[in-house]
Motif scaffolding. Structure first.
Motif, PDB file in Angstrom:
ATOM      1  N   ARG A 162      -0.311 -33.378  17.381  1.00  0.00           N
ATOM      2  CA  ARG A 162       0.622 -33.045  18.449  1.00  0.00           C
ATOM      3  C   ARG A 162       2.049 -33.035  17.901  1.00  0.00           C
ATOM      4  N   PRO A 163       2.985 -32.464  18.687  1.00  0.00           N
ATOM      5  CA  PRO A 163       4.396 -32.587  18.300  1.00  0.00           C
ATOM      6  C   PRO A 163       4.809 -34.059  18.344  1.00  0.00           C
ATOM      7  N   HIS A 164       5.815 -34.401  17.552  1.00  0.00           N
ATOM      8  CA  HIS A 164       6.318 -35.777  17.535  1.00  0.00           C
ATOM      9  C   HIS A 164       7.837 -35.730  17.611  1.00  0.00           C
ATOM     10  N   GLY A 165       8.343 -35.782  18.820  1.00  0.00           N
ATOM     11  CA  GLY A 165       9.783 -35.666  19.035  1.00  0.00           C
ATOM     12  C   GLY A 165      10.164 -34.240  19.387  1.00  0.00           C
ATOM     13  N   ILE A 166      11.454 -34.025  19.598  1.00  0.00           N
ATOM     14  CA  ILE A 166      11.923 -32.705  20.055  1.00  0.00           C
ATOM     15  C   ILE A 166      12.454 -31.816  18.934  1.00  0.00           C
ATOM     16  N   LYS A 167      12.553 -32.341  17.715  1.00  0.00           N
ATOM     17  CA  LYS A 167      13.145 -31.577  16.615  1.00  0.00           C
ATOM     18  C   LYS A 167      12.124 -30.876  15.727  1.00  0.00           C
ATOM     19  N   GLY A 168      10.863 -30.803  16.162  1.00  0.00           N
ATOM     20  CA  GLY A 168       9.868 -30.057  15.415  1.00  0.00           C
ATOM     21  C   GLY A 168       8.963 -30.883  14.522  1.00  0.00           C
ATOM     22  N   ALA A 169       9.138 -32.191  14.481  1.00  0.00           N
ATOM     23  CA  ALA A 169       8.220 -33.018  13.694  1.00  0.00           C
ATOM     24  C   ALA A 169       6.839 -32.985  14.354  1.00  0.00           C
ATOM     25  N   VAL A 170       5.807 -33.240  13.556  1.00  0.00           N
ATOM     26  CA  VAL A 170       4.439 -33.273  14.074  1.00  0.00           C
ATOM     27  C   VAL A 170       3.779 -34.595  13.685  1.00  0.00           C
ATOM     28  N   LYS A 171       2.907 -35.067  14.575  1.00  0.00           N
ATOM     29  CA  LYS A 171       2.114 -36.252  14.258  1.00  0.00           C
ATOM     30  C   LYS A 171       0.850 -35.778  13.563  1.00  0.00           C
ATOM     31  N   VAL A 172       0.546 -36.406  12.431  1.00  0.00           N
ATOM     32  CA  VAL A 172      -0.606 -36.041  11.618  1.00  0.00           C
ATOM     33  C   VAL A 172      -1.497 -37.260  11.444  1.00  0.00           C
ATOM     34  N   ILE A 173      -2.788 -37.057  11.626  1.00  0.00           N
ATOM     35  CA  ILE A 173      -3.774 -38.090  11.318  1.00  0.00           C
ATOM     36  C   ILE A 173      -4.282 -37.804   9.910  1.00  0.00           C
ATOM     37  N   ALA A 174      -4.145 -38.792   9.024  1.00  0.00           N
ATOM     38  CA  ALA A 174      -4.549 -38.643   7.627  1.00  0.00           C
ATOM     39  C   ALA A 174      -6.047 -38.837   7.469  1.00  0.00           C
ATOM     40  N   SER A 225       4.399 -39.059  10.838  1.00  0.00           N
ATOM     41  CA  SER A 225       5.243 -38.040  11.448  1.00  0.00           C
ATOM     42  C   SER A 225       5.804 -37.224  10.292  1.00  0.00           C
ATOM     43  N   LEU A 226       5.581 -35.901  10.336  1.00  0.00           N
ATOM     44  CA  LEU A 226       6.044 -35.030   9.269  1.00  0.00           C
ATOM     45  C   LEU A 226       7.038 -34.015   9.794  1.00  0.00           C
ATOM     46  N   ALA A 227       8.140 -33.847   9.073  1.00  0.00           N
ATOM     47  CA  ALA A 227       9.050 -32.730   9.306  1.00  0.00           C
ATOM     48  C   ALA A 227       8.651 -31.674   8.276  1.00  0.00           C
ATOM     49  N   ILE A 228       8.306 -30.481   8.766  1.00  0.00           N
ATOM     50  CA  ILE A 228       7.793 -29.411   7.916  1.00  0.00           C
ATOM     51  C   ILE A 228       8.711 -28.200   8.050  1.00  0.00           C
ATOM     52  N   ASP A 229       9.050 -27.587   6.932  1.00  0.00           N
ATOM     53  CA  ASP A 229      10.061 -26.525   6.931  1.00  0.00           C
ATOM     54  C   ASP A 229       9.762 -25.336   7.836  1.00  0.00           C
ATOM     55  N   ILE A 230       8.500 -25.003   8.084  1.00  0.00           N
ATOM     56  CA  ILE A 230       8.200 -23.837   8.923  1.00  0.00           C
ATOM     57  C   ILE A 230       8.059 -24.204  10.411  1.00  0.00           C
ATOM     58  N   ILE A 231       8.333 -25.473  10.736  1.00  0.00           N
ATOM     59  CA  ILE A 231       8.248 -25.922  12.133  1.00  0.00           C
ATOM     60  C   ILE A 231       9.626 -26.461  12.539  1.00  0.00           C
ATOM     61  N   PRO A 232      10.489 -25.574  13.071  1.00  0.00           N
ATOM     62  CA  PRO A 232      11.872 -25.970  13.355  1.00  0.00           C
ATOM     63  C   PRO A 232      12.098 -26.656  14.701  1.00  0.00           C
ATOM     64  N   ASP A 233      11.137 -26.525  15.640  1.00  0.00           N
ATOM     65  CA  ASP A 233      11.376 -27.068  16.978  1.00  0.00           C
ATOM     66  C   ASP A 233      10.062 -27.455  17.650  1.00  0.00           C
ATOM     67  N   ILE A 234      10.174 -28.082  18.810  1.00  0.00           N
ATOM     68  CA  ILE A 234       8.991 -28.588  19.512  1.00  0.00           C
ATOM     69  C   ILE A 234       8.059 -27.463  19.967  1.00  0.00           C
ATOM     70  N   GLU A 235       8.618 -26.308  20.334  1.00  0.00           N
ATOM     71  CA  GLU A 235       7.784 -25.188  20.762  1.00  0.00           C
ATOM     72  C   GLU A 235       6.912 -24.686  19.613  1.00  0.00           C
ATOM     73  N   THR A 236       7.493 -24.584  18.435  1.00  0.00           N
ATOM     74  CA  THR A 236       6.720 -24.170  17.259  1.00  0.00           C
ATOM     75  C   THR A 236       5.702 -25.243  16.892  1.00  0.00           C
ATOM     76  N   ALA A 237       6.107 -26.500  16.988  1.00  0.00           N
ATOM     77  CA  ALA A 237       5.200 -27.612  16.681  1.00  0.00           C
ATOM     78  C   ALA A 237       3.958 -27.558  17.559  1.00  0.00           C
ATOM     79  N   GLU A 238       4.134 -27.216  18.821  1.00  0.00           N
ATOM     80  CA  GLU A 238       3.003 -27.127  19.749  1.00  0.00           C
ATOM     81  C   GLU A 238       1.984 -26.084  19.287  1.00  0.00           C
ATOM     82  N   LYS A 239       2.445 -25.017  18.651  1.00  0.00           N
ATOM     83  CA  LYS A 239       1.545 -23.967  18.165  1.00  0.00           C
ATOM     84  C   LYS A 239       0.658 -24.445  17.019  1.00  0.00           C
ATOM     85  N   TYR A 240       1.051 -25.517  16.367  1.00  0.00           N
ATOM     86  CA  TYR A 240       0.283 -26.038  15.241  1.00  0.00           C
ATOM     87  C   TYR A 240      -0.636 -27.197  15.634  1.00  0.00           C
TER      88      TYR A 240
END
Length: 167
Positions: A13-25, A61-76
Protein backbone atom coordinates in the motif's frame (compact mmCIF):
# COMPACT_ATOMS: atom_id res chain seq x y z
CA UNK A 1 10.16 -15.36 -14.74
CA UNK A 2 13.77 -14.53 -15.53
CA UNK A 3 16.05 -16.79 -13.41
CA UNK A 4 18.49 -14.01 -12.66
CA UNK A 5 15.68 -12.00 -11.04
CA UNK A 6 14.77 -12.68 -7.43
CA UNK A 7 11.46 -11.60 -5.91
CA UNK A 8 12.36 -9.75 -2.71
CA UNK A 9 9.01 -8.35 -1.62
CA UNK A 10 5.64 -6.91 -2.42
CA UNK A 11 4.24 -3.39 -2.33
CA UNK A 12 1.18 -3.61 -0.08
CA UNK A 13 0.00 0.00 0.00
CA UNK A 14 1.01 3.66 -0.13
CA UNK A 15 2.84 4.88 2.97
CA UNK A 16 2.28 8.58 3.52
CA UNK A 17 1.29 11.30 1.07
CA UNK A 18 4.64 11.85 -0.68
CA UNK A 19 4.65 8.63 -2.73
CA UNK A 20 6.43 6.23 -0.39
CA UNK A 21 5.16 2.64 -0.40
CA UNK A 22 4.97 0.01 2.32
CA UNK A 23 6.74 -3.18 1.27
CA UNK A 24 6.61 -6.59 2.91
CA UNK A 25 10.02 -8.27 2.55
CA UNK A 26 10.29 -11.89 1.48
CA UNK A 27 13.93 -12.28 2.51
CA UNK A 28 14.91 -13.02 6.10
CA UNK A 29 17.61 -10.94 7.75
CA UNK A 30 18.23 -8.67 4.75
CA UNK A 31 18.12 -4.91 5.11
CA UNK A 32 16.48 -3.32 2.06
CA UNK A 33 18.94 -0.44 2.14
CA UNK A 34 21.45 -2.63 0.24
CA UNK A 35 19.20 -2.54 -2.83
CA UNK A 36 19.38 0.37 -5.26
CA UNK A 37 17.99 -0.73 -8.64
CA UNK A 38 14.79 -2.77 -8.56
CA UNK A 39 12.23 -4.12 -11.00
CA UNK A 40 8.53 -3.70 -10.26
CA UNK A 41 5.53 -5.77 -11.33
CA UNK A 42 4.95 -8.09 -14.27
CA UNK A 43 6.24 -5.42 -16.66
CA UNK A 44 9.51 -5.31 -14.68
CA UNK A 45 9.64 -1.52 -14.61
CA UNK A 46 13.15 -0.40 -13.70
CA UNK A 47 13.27 1.87 -10.66
CA UNK A 48 15.71 3.17 -8.08
CA UNK A 49 15.20 3.20 -4.34
CA UNK A 50 15.85 6.69 -2.97
CA UNK A 51 15.15 6.11 0.73
CA UNK A 52 14.52 3.14 3.03
CA UNK A 53 12.87 3.17 6.45
CA UNK A 54 12.69 -0.10 8.37
CA UNK A 55 9.20 -0.21 9.93
CA UNK A 56 9.23 -3.58 11.71
CA UNK A 57 10.41 -7.19 11.32
CA UNK A 58 9.57 -7.60 7.62
CA UNK A 59 8.08 -4.25 6.60
CA UNK A 60 9.80 -1.28 4.99
CA UNK A 61 8.77 2.12 3.71
CA UNK A 62 10.46 2.83 0.38
CA UNK A 63 10.75 6.06 -1.57
CA UNK A 64 11.10 5.01 -5.21
CA UNK A 65 12.06 7.38 -8.02
CA UNK A 66 9.18 6.43 -10.36
CA UNK A 67 6.55 6.92 -7.62
CA UNK A 68 6.32 10.68 -6.97
CA UNK A 69 2.98 10.87 -5.14
CA UNK A 70 0.26 8.94 -3.32
CA UNK A 71 -1.89 8.56 -6.45
CA UNK A 72 0.97 6.87 -8.32
CA UNK A 73 1.79 4.78 -5.25
CA UNK A 74 -1.77 3.44 -5.24
CA UNK A 75 -1.25 2.13 -8.79
CA UNK A 76 1.60 -0.05 -7.55
CA UNK A 77 -0.42 -1.73 -4.79
CA UNK A 78 0.13 -5.54 -4.74
CA UNK A 79 3.02 -5.35 -7.23
CA UNK A 80 6.03 -7.59 -6.64
CA UNK A 81 9.55 -6.17 -6.38
CA UNK A 82 12.53 -7.97 -7.90
CA UNK A 83 16.30 -7.51 -7.96
CA UNK A 84 18.89 -8.79 -10.40
CA UNK A 85 20.62 -11.34 -8.18
CA UNK A 86 23.79 -11.21 -10.30
CA UNK A 87 24.36 -7.69 -8.93
CA UNK A 88 24.50 -8.96 -5.31
CA UNK A 89 27.08 -11.59 -4.37
CA UNK A 90 25.03 -12.74 -1.37
CA UNK A 91 22.22 -13.92 -3.71
CA UNK A 92 24.17 -14.99 -6.78
CA UNK A 93 24.70 -18.69 -5.99
CA UNK A 94 21.76 -19.43 -3.70
CA UNK A 95 18.85 -21.60 -4.78
CA UNK A 96 15.37 -20.36 -3.91
CA UNK A 97 12.07 -22.20 -4.20
CA UNK A 98 11.03 -19.82 -6.96
CA UNK A 99 13.99 -21.17 -8.96
CA UNK A 100 12.62 -24.69 -8.62
CA UNK A 101 9.20 -24.21 -10.23
CA UNK A 102 8.92 -26.94 -12.88
CA UNK A 103 11.43 -29.26 -11.18
CA UNK A 104 10.50 -32.95 -11.03
CA UNK A 105 9.26 -34.76 -7.95
CA UNK A 106 10.58 -38.31 -7.73
CA UNK A 107 9.53 -41.29 -5.65
CA UNK A 108 11.89 -43.48 -3.61
CA UNK A 109 12.82 -45.37 -6.81
CA UNK A 110 13.70 -42.15 -8.69
CA UNK A 111 10.55 -42.47 -10.84
CA UNK A 112 8.94 -39.15 -11.73
CA UNK A 113 5.56 -38.68 -10.04
CA UNK A 114 4.99 -34.99 -10.67
CA UNK A 115 6.51 -31.53 -10.72
CA UNK A 116 6.54 -28.45 -8.51
CA UNK A 117 4.04 -25.91 -9.89
CA UNK A 118 3.83 -23.44 -7.00
CA UNK A 119 4.42 -22.95 -3.29
CA UNK A 120 2.97 -20.92 -0.43
CA UNK A 121 5.19 -19.59 2.34
CA UNK A 122 3.14 -19.11 5.49
CA UNK A 123 6.13 -18.08 7.59
CA UNK A 124 5.99 -21.02 9.97
CA UNK A 125 5.79 -23.50 7.10
CA UNK A 126 6.07 -23.79 3.33
CA UNK A 127 3.50 -25.77 1.36
CA UNK A 128 4.59 -27.17 -2.00
CA UNK A 129 1.98 -27.49 -4.78
CA UNK A 130 2.82 -30.53 -6.87
CA UNK A 131 0.98 -31.50 -10.03
CA UNK A 132 0.84 -35.18 -10.93
CA UNK A 133 -1.29 -35.71 -14.02
CA UNK A 134 -4.65 -34.03 -13.41
CA UNK A 135 -4.25 -34.06 -9.61
CA UNK A 136 -2.61 -31.38 -7.47
CA UNK A 137 -1.04 -32.26 -4.15
CA UNK A 138 -0.15 -29.93 -1.29
CA UNK A 139 2.81 -31.17 0.71
CA UNK A 140 4.45 -29.44 3.62
CA UNK A 141 8.09 -28.82 2.80
CA UNK A 142 9.37 -30.90 5.71
CA UNK A 143 12.38 -33.17 5.28
CA UNK A 144 10.52 -36.22 6.68
CA UNK A 145 7.94 -35.83 3.88
CA UNK A 146 9.77 -34.29 0.91
CA UNK A 147 13.23 -32.84 0.37
CA UNK A 148 15.26 -31.32 -2.45
CA UNK A 149 18.17 -33.44 -3.68
CA UNK A 150 20.74 -31.17 -5.35
CA UNK A 151 22.52 -34.14 -6.95
CA UNK A 152 19.32 -35.24 -8.70
CA UNK A 153 18.07 -31.66 -9.12
CA UNK A 154 14.68 -32.95 -8.00
CA UNK A 155 12.39 -33.21 -5.01
CA UNK A 156 12.21 -36.68 -3.47
CA UNK A 157 9.36 -38.25 -1.49
CA UNK A 158 7.77 -41.67 -1.12
CA UNK A 159 4.65 -42.80 -2.96
CA UNK A 160 2.98 -43.52 0.39
CA UNK A 161 3.62 -40.03 1.79
CA UNK A 162 2.72 -38.43 -1.53
CA UNK A 163 -0.70 -40.11 -1.66
CA UNK A 164 -1.45 -38.96 1.91
CA UNK A 165 -1.49 -35.35 0.72
CA UNK A 166 -3.78 -35.56 -2.32
CA UNK A 167 -6.00 -32.44 -2.47
Amino acid sequence: MNNKLLEIGKIVRPHGIKGAVKVIAYLDDVNFSIFKKIYIGNKLEIANIKKVIHLNKDAYSLAIDIIPDIETAEKYRNQSIYIDRTEYKEFKDKIYLSDLIGVSVLDENNKKIGELVDFDDFGASVILQIKAGAVTYSLPFVEDIIYFDETLNAFVTTNEKFEDFKV
